[in-house]
Design an enzyme around this catalytic site. Sequence first.
Site: not given
Length: 273
Positions: A115-116
């Site tokens: 994930s970012k």
Amino acid sequence: MTRRPGPPAPRFPLALDQVGRGAPASAAREPLRPQRLLREAAQDAARQGTPSGLGLDSALVRQRMVERLRREGIRCEPVFDAMLQVARHAFVDTALAGQAYEDTSLPIGHGQTISKPSVVARMIELLYEGEQARAHGHLGKVLEVGTGCGYQTALLARLGKGVVSIERLRPLFDKASANLAPWRFDAVRLVYGDGMLGHGPNAPFDSIIAAAGGDALPPAWLEQLAVGGRLVAPMHSSRGAGQVLVVVDRHASGWVHTHHEAVHFVPLKSGVL
């Protein structure tokens, strides 16, 4: 009659811009060198002094990532402290390491992504706003659903008192195990299993965080959330607007749901592969 050879013709070095015709040495340019002379290279190094530390192992690249997250509105200092200590590039493939500190998700294989950083930071920040963290200053006993490559697991290990992390894809479970091994976290337990079932043997959990979203929260998660605990997970909005972050707080009287910003996670699935 034998002729004696005459004196050899004078030989001069060739200038670089003259081919086929001789030129006096004084007219020749400095020859190009594919490598600097060792002495000159040493002099240059001495003039440059201490390296600036822009490599991936430098704390500076993590500091810049944290400062960017701070400008974007994240305010949780414990999350920042953990991100400064955990090298994100150690959890992605070598070919993608140069992008590790950008605010982007990256493929980790098998249709999954890391994930970012902004999403990871925001979800953990929401956990920190719950009753458990506000009362004790840490996340307590944590359940993570979807280990992935293990980066978020490493952050949670620094923020809680113990982490149980479940991964349903065997190749990712193996990858996370290898990625986390050098860190030697004593209070991290990786489980290969169905995350929708939670992990009853270690329940209840003070904090639950999920990296996959479905139409509804699995009942096992709600049941395994401790009173005073908080759950953060993506879930499809009842308004048909895609996924949003759902926060669930469990009180003695029941569960309270609140909805937050829109996100996009892989679908939540049952079973193991």
